[in-house]
Design a protein around this motif. Structure first.
Motif, PDB file in Angstrom:
ATOM      1  N   ASP A 215      36.866  32.744  36.809  1.00  0.00           N
ATOM      2  CA  ASP A 215      35.585  32.171  37.229  1.00  0.00           C
ATOM      3  C   ASP A 215      35.777  31.157  38.345  1.00  0.00           C
ATOM      4  O   ASP A 215      35.042  31.144  39.339  1.00  0.00           O
TER       5      ASP A 215
ATOM      6  N   SER B 256      30.284  38.095  32.394  1.00  0.00           N
ATOM      7  CA  SER B 256      31.319  38.187  33.422  1.00  0.00           C
ATOM      8  C   SER B 256      31.267  39.522  34.161  1.00  0.00           C
ATOM      9  O   SER B 256      31.488  39.576  35.372  1.00  0.00           O
TER      10      SER B 256
ATOM     11  N   THR C  78      36.515  32.740  41.758  1.00  0.00           N
ATOM     12  CA  THR C  78      35.349  33.139  42.538  1.00  0.00           C
ATOM     13  C   THR C  78      34.724  31.931  43.230  1.00  0.00           C
ATOM     14  O   THR C  78      34.246  32.032  44.364  1.00  0.00           O
TER      15      THR C  78
ATOM     16  N   GLY D  84      30.633  39.644  38.188  1.00  0.00           N
ATOM     17  CA  GLY D  84      31.482  40.305  39.178  1.00  0.00           C
ATOM     18  C   GLY D  84      30.705  41.278  40.039  1.00  0.00           C
ATOM     19  O   GLY D  84      30.910  41.347  41.264  1.00  0.00           O
TER      20      GLY D  84
ATOM     21  N   GLU E 291      36.999  39.823  38.525  1.00  0.00           N
ATOM     22  CA  GLU E 291      36.105  39.239  37.512  1.00  0.00           C
ATOM     23  C   GLU E 291      35.726  40.288  36.470  1.00  0.00           C
ATOM     24  O   GLU E 291      35.778  40.031  35.255  1.00  0.00           O
TER      25      GLU E 291
END
Length: 409
Positions: free
Chosen positions: A227, A288, A230, A292, A380
């Motif tokens: 996380d 998640s 990103t 992504g 992700e």
């Protein structure tokens, strides 16, 4: 207002200040490193604006990685939080001021600036990580407390980016001075909150041994890594991508970043409370996967308006994932090891930020922005899919260990 609610509000405000100060630098990072002496003719770390910006951001998170565990172990071993938060905040403020003054000393090369940045990061992470740990020490529900931390993190990032962009247009060094003032304020105000760390001193070796006996912590650590990766990707590559693709300035770039951070911030607390009710599995795993996919949508957006809309959608999904992940750390850690457990989570997150800077910067520089978005968004999704069996082994049930604790109701 109940004392726990008041303390939660104060601590969340301090977490906000720490993140706000960090994000002030991001929208105008290319202008900032130029003002700090990044010159391709004199430094191998400044071959291009992308390279200089990448190493400037990497230096801070290298300090995070090197020292976050030290702060957590020291706090758990001493049975105190407040003195360490004060020390980290004031030393971090001094680091920001030293960076702001660096251009007035022509003899300092860009490598020296990176060394100062490393030290500033090493100090700042103590204040940040242990303030979140003080929220972990509160009663009231782990999701609720980590939702408060999450909304503070998100708001700090959401407001820090556009304000930092505006400050940069005034003076590239202005964000450094503002960050120093904010961290000094954190150091001054944290003593207003009672220190609820479990009493009793322990050896650092005992603290580490107790955490090693909880391998399940690797699950939230893995999600924290990807996380934050990103987030690091958007902070560096996303910033440069928006400016190169849509020809926008630093202020507009800050607003685009805020399209992510505003919903990410505002929804953290209700999403954290939700995870107390339904458990952590759906928010973390399903969230998640969708998160992504949202990153891929940002990279595919053909216009500024669509990119802003995609960023907002990613922010909503990030708000679903983040507080549940931090709450899972609190669920799994014993009271006496929360400092080092949160340090481990922030260590994973800092490595993720570094990965976002390095992987995103290298891939974007070598193969272009499209592949960079594909790599980061795909990772992700992959982590979420791989983690499903681990969640099943933990037998997460909203009526048992990952629900609202009876003692916190």
């Amino acid at each position: 207002m109940h004392s726990t609610d008041r303390d939660r509000l104060v601590l969340a405000a301090l977490v906000f200040a720490a993140l706000f100060s960090q994000l002030l630098l991001y929208p105008g990072v290319a202008d900032l490193v130029a003002a700090l002496g990044a010159d391709a003719a004199t430094s191998a770390f400044a071959a291009t604006p992308l390279s200089a910006s990448m190493w400037f951001l990497v230096a801070e998170f290298a300090g995070y990685v090197a020292f976050v565990g030290v702060w957590g172990i020291a706090s758990d071993a001493a049975g105190r939080r407040t003195p360490f938060v004060v020390a980290g905040a004031l030393a971090g403020a001094a680091g920001y001021l030293a960076l702001a003054l660096a251009p007035s000393v022509p003899s300092i090369p860009f490598e020296g600036v990176l060394a100062l940045r490393f030290l500033q990061g090493a100090m700042t992470v103590g204040a940040f990580s242990l303030t979140i740990t003080m929220l972990m020490d509160l009663e009231g529900g782990h999701g609720r407390n980590m939702g408060a931390a999450g909304i503070a993190i998100g708001l700090g990032a959401a407001l820090g980016a556009p304000v930092g962009g505006r400050l940069t247009t005034f003076d590239p060094l202005a964000p450094l001075v503002a960050a120093a003032c904010l961290l000094a304020l954190v150091g001054a105000l944290v003593s207003r909150v009672p220190d609820r760390a479990p009493e009793g001193r322990r050896r650092a070796r005992e603290v580490l041994a107790s955490v090693r006996r909880r391998p399940a912590l690797s699950i939230p650590f893995a999600f924290g890594f990807v996380d934050r990766m990103t987030a690091g990707f958007f902070a560096l590559v996303g910033t440069l991508y928006f400016q190169a693709t849509f020809d926008v300035d630093a202020a507009t770039t800050g607003l685009l970043l805020a399209c992510f951070f505003a919903p990410f911030a505002l929804l953290q607390f209700p999403m954290g409370v939700l995870s107390d009710r339904i458990g952590r599995t759906v928010p973390i795993v399903a969230g998640s996967v969708c998160y992504g996919a949202g990153i891929l949508a940002v990279g595919a957006a053909p216009t500024v308006a669509l990119a802003a809309l995609a960023m907002a959608a990613v922010g909503v999904l990030g708000a679903l994932v983040a507080p549940a992940t931090m709450a899972l750390v609190t669920d799994l850690a014993a009271e006496s090891e929360r400092g080092v457990a949160m340090a481990g989570f922030n260590l994973a997150g800092s490595l993720g930020f570094l990965g976002g800077f390095l992987v995103g910067g290298v891939v974007a520089g070598a193969r272009g922005y499209d592949l960079a978005f594909l790599v980061v968004g795909g990772l992700e999704v992959a982590v979420a899919v791989v983690a499903v069996p681990a969640f099943l082994r933990l037998s997460i049930d909203r009526r048992s260990r990952f629900s609202l604790d009876e003692g916190d109701a």
